[in-house]
Scaffold this motif. Structure first.
Motif, PDB file in Angstrom:
ATOM      1  N   ARG A 119       0.832  -1.197   0.000  1.00  0.00           N
ATOM      2  CA  ARG A 119       0.000   0.000   0.000  1.00  0.00           C
ATOM      3  C   ARG A 119       0.864   1.244   0.000  1.00  0.00           C
ATOM      4  N   ALA A 120       0.413   2.254  -0.733  1.00  0.00           N
ATOM      5  CA  ALA A 120       1.018   3.578  -0.652  1.00  0.00           C
ATOM      6  C   ALA A 120       0.472   4.228   0.614  1.00  0.00           C
ATOM      7  N   VAL A 121       1.366   4.809   1.401  1.00  0.00           N
ATOM      8  CA  VAL A 121       0.963   5.414   2.675  1.00  0.00           C
ATOM      9  C   VAL A 121       1.511   6.834   2.774  1.00  0.00           C
ATOM     10  N   ARG A 122       0.854   7.617   3.601  1.00  0.00           N
ATOM     11  CA  ARG A 122       1.284   8.995   3.845  1.00  0.00           C
ATOM     12  C   ARG A 122       1.033   9.305   5.315  1.00  0.00           C
ATOM     13  N   ASP A 123       2.035   9.888   5.952  1.00  0.00           N
ATOM     14  CA  ASP A 123       1.884  10.402   7.315  1.00  0.00           C
ATOM     15  C   ASP A 123       2.204  11.882   7.267  1.00  0.00           C
ATOM     16  N   VAL A 124       1.329  12.680   7.862  1.00  0.00           N
ATOM     17  CA  VAL A 124       1.491  14.132   7.861  1.00  0.00           C
ATOM     18  C   VAL A 124       1.530  14.600   9.315  1.00  0.00           C
ATOM     19  N   PHE A 125       2.645  15.215   9.682  1.00  0.00           N
ATOM     20  CA  PHE A 125       2.810  15.783  11.018  1.00  0.00           C
ATOM     21  C   PHE A 125       2.549  17.284  10.926  1.00  0.00           C
ATOM     22  N   SER A 126       1.746  17.782  11.838  1.00  0.00           N
ATOM     23  CA  SER A 126       1.453  19.215  11.904  1.00  0.00           C
ATOM     24  C   SER A 126       1.991  19.758  13.213  1.00  0.00           C
ATOM     25  N   ARG A 127       2.608  20.917  13.123  1.00  0.00           N
ATOM     26  CA  ARG A 127       3.190  21.530  14.319  1.00  0.00           C
ATOM     27  C   ARG A 127       2.114  22.063  15.245  1.00  0.00           C
ATOM     28  N   GLY A 128       2.399  21.905  16.515  1.00  0.00           N
ATOM     29  CA  GLY A 128       1.621  22.563  17.559  1.00  0.00           C
ATOM     30  C   GLY A 128       2.600  23.479  18.271  1.00  0.00           C
ATOM     31  N   ASP A 129       2.615  23.417  19.578  1.00  0.00           N
ATOM     32  CA  ASP A 129       3.641  24.148  20.311  1.00  0.00           C
ATOM     33  C   ASP A 129       4.820  23.195  20.543  1.00  0.00           C
ATOM     34  N   GLU A 130       5.763  23.575  21.400  1.00  0.00           N
ATOM     35  CA  GLU A 130       6.953  22.745  21.599  1.00  0.00           C
ATOM     36  C   GLU A 130       6.649  21.400  22.237  1.00  0.00           C
ATOM     37  N   SER A 131       5.485  21.247  22.843  1.00  0.00           N
ATOM     38  CA  SER A 131       5.183  19.991  23.518  1.00  0.00           C
ATOM     39  C   SER A 131       4.043  19.216  22.852  1.00  0.00           C
ATOM     40  N   GLN A 132       3.647  19.626  21.644  1.00  0.00           N
ATOM     41  CA  GLN A 132       2.484  18.995  21.020  1.00  0.00           C
ATOM     42  C   GLN A 132       2.599  19.005  19.499  1.00  0.00           C
ATOM     43  N   VAL A 134       0.334  16.984  15.855  1.00  0.00           N
ATOM     44  CA  VAL A 134      -0.756  16.127  15.403  1.00  0.00           C
ATOM     45  C   VAL A 134      -0.253  15.345  14.203  1.00  0.00           C
ATOM     46  N   THR A 135      -0.623  14.078  14.130  1.00  0.00           N
ATOM     47  CA  THR A 135      -0.250  13.266  12.982  1.00  0.00           C
ATOM     48  C   THR A 135      -1.498  12.649  12.350  1.00  0.00           C
ATOM     49  N   HIS A 136      -1.559  12.728  11.030  1.00  0.00           N
ATOM     50  CA  HIS A 136      -2.640  12.126  10.238  1.00  0.00           C
ATOM     51  C   HIS A 136      -2.005  11.026   9.384  1.00  0.00           C
ATOM     52  N   SER A 137      -2.610   9.842   9.387  1.00  0.00           N
ATOM     53  CA  SER A 137      -2.115   8.726   8.574  1.00  0.00           C
ATOM     54  C   SER A 137      -3.139   8.378   7.508  1.00  0.00           C
ATOM     55  N   ILE A 148      -7.081   8.032   1.714  1.00  0.00           N
ATOM     56  CA  ILE A 148      -8.113   7.713   2.697  1.00  0.00           C
ATOM     57  C   ILE A 148      -7.520   7.874   4.094  1.00  0.00           C
ATOM     58  N   LEU A 149      -8.139   8.694   4.910  1.00  0.00           N
ATOM     59  CA  LEU A 149      -7.668   8.927   6.272  1.00  0.00           C
ATOM     60  C   LEU A 149      -7.871   7.674   7.115  1.00  0.00           C
ATOM     61  N   LEU A 150      -6.785   7.204   7.741  1.00  0.00           N
ATOM     62  CA  LEU A 150      -6.875   6.036   8.615  1.00  0.00           C
ATOM     63  C   LEU A 150      -7.041   6.443  10.073  1.00  0.00           C
ATOM     64  N   ASP A 151      -6.193   7.363  10.517  1.00  0.00           N
ATOM     65  CA  ASP A 151      -6.298   7.800  11.905  1.00  0.00           C
ATOM     66  C   ASP A 151      -5.624   9.144  12.112  1.00  0.00           C
ATOM     67  N   VAL A 152      -5.990   9.759  13.217  1.00  0.00           N
ATOM     68  CA  VAL A 152      -5.440  11.048  13.627  1.00  0.00           C
ATOM     69  C   VAL A 152      -5.062  10.908  15.090  1.00  0.00           C
ATOM     70  N   PHE A 153      -3.849  11.326  15.428  1.00  0.00           N
ATOM     71  CA  PHE A 153      -3.401  11.303  16.815  1.00  0.00           C
ATOM     72  C   PHE A 153      -2.876  12.670  17.200  1.00  0.00           C
ATOM     73  N   GLU A 154      -3.268  13.120  18.367  1.00  0.00           N
ATOM     74  CA  GLU A 154      -2.721  14.340  18.955  1.00  0.00           C
ATOM     75  C   GLU A 154      -1.687  13.902  19.974  1.00  0.00           C
ATOM     76  N   ALA A 155      -0.444  14.304  19.761  1.00  0.00           N
ATOM     77  CA  ALA A 155       0.676  13.864  20.595  1.00  0.00           C
ATOM     78  C   ALA A 155       1.099  14.977  21.545  1.00  0.00           C
ATOM     79  N   HIS A 156       1.256  14.609  22.814  1.00  0.00           N
ATOM     80  CA  HIS A 156       1.705  15.554  23.841  1.00  0.00           C
ATOM     81  C   HIS A 156       2.942  14.988  24.517  1.00  0.00           C
TER      82      HIS A 156
END
Length: 172
Positions: A119-132, A134-137, A148-156
């Motif tokens: 499968r072709a895959v894509r992960d996109v990381f978006s900046r938050g502040d220095e401690s956060q 978001v990643t979309h897969s 097709i969006l598989l999942d979204v995670f907000e990382a802290h």
């Protein structure tokens, strides 16, 4: 090394610093499911390796799966090379040109063991502040080529102590 051999050791590329947001411990919480059940929680732990030339980012879904992303700067092609492997058997390679605005996108081809397919895959990381961040897969549809969006995670960012308490089976 003989006196006739010239050292080729170089310091890591400054471009690796663009990935510092992945270093340390992170608790990543998925979107709440529509059925009202608890969201999925994933843990990530990033650290430099091989003198900072690469970053290993271990991730775990406790009791479900674990794996690793390995990021390195490729000075010949002027892009990041990314290797992905998981204990499920899924593995693959991807590449990224780096940050574009507030997004760091990696795109590649994985052999997905759970689907017994490539499968072709894509992960996109978006900046938050220095401690956060978001990643979309995404996965590419074989029928129409759309992502097709598989999942979204907000990382802290969390402390090492919090990571050990919450996820004692992971490497820290």
């Amino acid at each position: 090394m003989s006196s006739e051999t010239t050292s080729v050791l170089r310091p890591p590329s400054e471009r690796m610093r663009e990935l510092d947001f992945l270093l340390g411990h992170h608790r990543c919480v998925g979107r709440a499911p529509e059925d009202g059940s608890a969201p999925t929680v994933m843990y990530m732990h990033g650290r430099p390796t091989l003198g900072g030339h690469y970053y290993n980012v271990d991730f775990t879904w406790p009791g479900v799966m674990s794996g690793r992303w390995i990021f390195g700067w490729n000075p010949v092609d002027e892009e990041y090379n990314v290797y992905y492997l998981a204990d499920s058997g899924t593995q693959g390679t991807a590449a990224s040109a780096g940050w574009s605005g507030d997004e760091f996108q990696i795109t590649g081809e994985y052999s997905v063991a759970e689907m017994n397919a490539h499968r072709a895959v894509r992960d996109v990381f978006s900046r938050g502040d220095e401690s956060q961040f978001v990643t979309h897969s995404y996965v590419r549809s074989e029928e129409d080529g759309r992502w097709i969006l598989l999942d979204v995670f907000e990382a802290h960012r969390i402390t090492a102590e919090q990571a050990r308490e919450e996820n004692p089976d992971a490497r820290h």
